[in-house]
Design an enzyme around this catalytic site. Structure first.
Site, PDB file in Angstrom:
ATOM      1  N   HIS A  96      -2.088 -10.196  -4.661  1.00 59.96           N
ATOM      2  CA  HIS A  96      -3.291 -10.879  -5.134  1.00 59.96           C
ATOM      3  C   HIS A  96      -3.488 -12.155  -4.287  1.00 59.96           C
ATOM      4  O   HIS A  96      -3.440 -13.262  -4.807  1.00 59.96           O
ATOM      5  CB  HIS A  96      -3.136 -11.269  -6.604  1.00 59.96           C
ATOM      6  CG  HIS A  96      -2.946 -10.126  -7.559  1.00 59.96           C
ATOM      7  ND1 HIS A  96      -2.803 -10.300  -8.923  1.00 59.96           N
ATOM      8  CD2 HIS A  96      -2.871  -8.792  -7.358  1.00 59.96           C
ATOM      9  CE1 HIS A  96      -2.641  -9.122  -9.520  1.00 59.96           C
ATOM     10  NE2 HIS A  96      -2.663  -8.190  -8.584  1.00 59.96           N
ATOM     11  N   HIS A 157      -9.410  -8.038  -8.655  1.00 59.99           N
ATOM     12  CA  HIS A 157      -7.985  -7.730  -8.772  1.00 59.99           C
ATOM     13  C   HIS A 157      -7.183  -8.252  -7.565  1.00 59.99           C
ATOM     14  O   HIS A 157      -6.401  -9.176  -7.711  1.00 59.99           O
ATOM     15  CB  HIS A 157      -7.835  -6.208  -8.948  1.00 59.99           C
ATOM     16  CG  HIS A 157      -6.450  -5.742  -9.210  1.00 59.99           C
ATOM     17  ND1 HIS A 157      -6.144  -4.559  -9.839  1.00 59.99           N
ATOM     18  CD2 HIS A 157      -5.246  -6.283  -8.888  1.00 59.99           C
ATOM     19  CE1 HIS A 157      -4.844  -4.404  -9.928  1.00 59.99           C
ATOM     20  NE2 HIS A 157      -4.271  -5.442  -9.358  1.00 59.99           N
ATOM     21  N   TYR A 210      -3.158  -1.094  23.682  1.00 65.84           N
ATOM     22  CA  TYR A 210      -2.726  -2.494  23.794  1.00 65.84           C
ATOM     23  C   TYR A 210      -1.632  -2.778  22.766  1.00 65.84           C
ATOM     24  O   TYR A 210      -1.022  -1.878  22.207  1.00 65.84           O
ATOM     25  CB  TYR A 210      -3.984  -3.391  23.612  1.00 65.84           C
ATOM     26  CG  TYR A 210      -3.712  -4.863  23.765  1.00 65.84           C
ATOM     27  CD1 TYR A 210      -3.190  -5.376  24.948  1.00 65.84           C
ATOM     28  CD2 TYR A 210      -3.966  -5.738  22.715  1.00 65.84           C
ATOM     29  CE1 TYR A 210      -2.938  -6.730  25.065  1.00 65.84           C
ATOM     30  CE2 TYR A 210      -3.732  -7.091  22.841  1.00 65.84           C
ATOM     31  CZ  TYR A 210      -3.206  -7.592  24.023  1.00 65.84           C
ATOM     32  OH  TYR A 210      -2.961  -8.927  24.133  1.00 65.84           O
TER      33      TYR A 210
HETATM   34  P1  13P Z   1       3.875  -5.199 -11.722  1.00 69.02           P
HETATM   35  O1  13P Z   1       4.678  -6.440 -12.060  1.00 69.02           O
HETATM   36  O2  13P Z   1       3.941  -4.183 -12.840  1.00 69.02           O
HETATM   37  O3  13P Z   1       4.247  -4.635 -10.392  1.00 69.02           O
HETATM   38  O4  13P Z   1       2.318  -5.526 -11.693  1.00 69.02           O
HETATM   39  C1  13P Z   1       1.644  -6.585 -11.214  1.00 69.02           C
HETATM   40  C2  13P Z   1       0.276  -6.175 -10.740  1.00 69.02           C
HETATM   41  O5  13P Z   1      -0.015  -6.266  -9.577  1.00 69.02           O
HETATM   42  C3  13P Z   1      -0.718  -5.606 -11.616  1.00 69.02           C
HETATM   43  O6  13P Z   1      -1.859  -5.322 -10.861  1.00 69.02           O
END
Ligand code: 13P
Length: 214
Positions: A96, A157, A210
């Site tokens: 994330h 997300h 490359y």
């Molecule tokens: P986990 O800890 O279950 O891997 O999940 C975190 C997550 O990225 C949910 O989108």
């Protein structure tokens, strides 16, 4: 556990720690898988990376059966589906990162703002439509967004980067976050002009001769 297994599991833990050190992830919100024998090794759910040990990594067979003392990542489904559908992929990194996630909240793909967009395999980095984490729907959306690509954003997300090795998937994750940061920086001034699809095609052809090989 063989020495080879142990090293592979440790390399996943090292990559998790690197994700946080590189600021492409926060806490335990990311997860990593690597193709292994007739299945995959995947990080356990909700476990801090600094206490994670090789035997915490979960083995899952390609039919989705988990083996190990921990529960697999809540996102095991898209990891498994990507490895099942894409023979070209050996490792999947999900995180994330702030800039990728900000673009994903805006439901915006990364267009051809810079020639390095080509490292993800095409003229854009798509943003998969939103679906609840851990669901088959999210997995299907991610697979569609990855068609002909090595990375994608997931709306509201985060992002997914893949590679023919864990190192190349990690490298791509950092690169996609850099592109997202560049794009968001430009958007503060104006919509940036874009490279053409043809030019990205030229870059892809040139990269194959490359240093930017996967
Ligand atoms: P986990 O800890 O279950 O891997 O999940 C975190 C997550 O990225 C949910 O989108």
């Amino acid at each position: 556990m063989t020495e080879h297994d142990l090293q592979k599991r440790q390399s996943i833990i090292d990559a998790c720690r690197r994700m946080n050190a590189l600021s492409i992830n926060q806490g335990t919100s990311g997860n990593i898988s690597v193709r292994h024998e007739d299945g995959m090794l995947v990080t356990p759910t909700s476990m801090p990376y600094d206490v994670m040990q090789p035997d915490d990594i979960v083995f899952m067979s390609m039919d989705g059966e988990a083996h190990g003392k921990r529960q697999p990542s809540s996102e095991w489904r898209f990891h498994l589906d990507i490895l099942r559908a894409r023979a070209d992929v050996t490792a999947v990194v999900h995180a994330h990162p702030v800039y990728c996630t900000s673009l994903s909240i805006l439901e915006r793909p990364i267009p051809p703002i810079h020639y390095m967009v080509a490292v993800a395999g095409g003229s854009d980095i798509r943003c998969a439509p939103y679906a609840t984490f851990g669901t088959e729907e999210l997995s299907a959306n991610a697979l569609a967004a990855l068609e002909g690509r090595k990375a994608c954003l997931l709306a509201h997300h985060g992002m997914i980067a893949t590679g023919t090795s864990l190192d190349s998937a990690m490298w791509l994750a950092v690169e996609v976050e850099t592109l997202a940061r560049q794009y968001l920086t430009c958007l503060q001034v104006q919509e940036p002009p874009l490279l053409s699809v043809d030019e990205i095609g030229n870059v892809i052809a040139r990269m194959s001769n490359y240093g930017h090989r996967d």
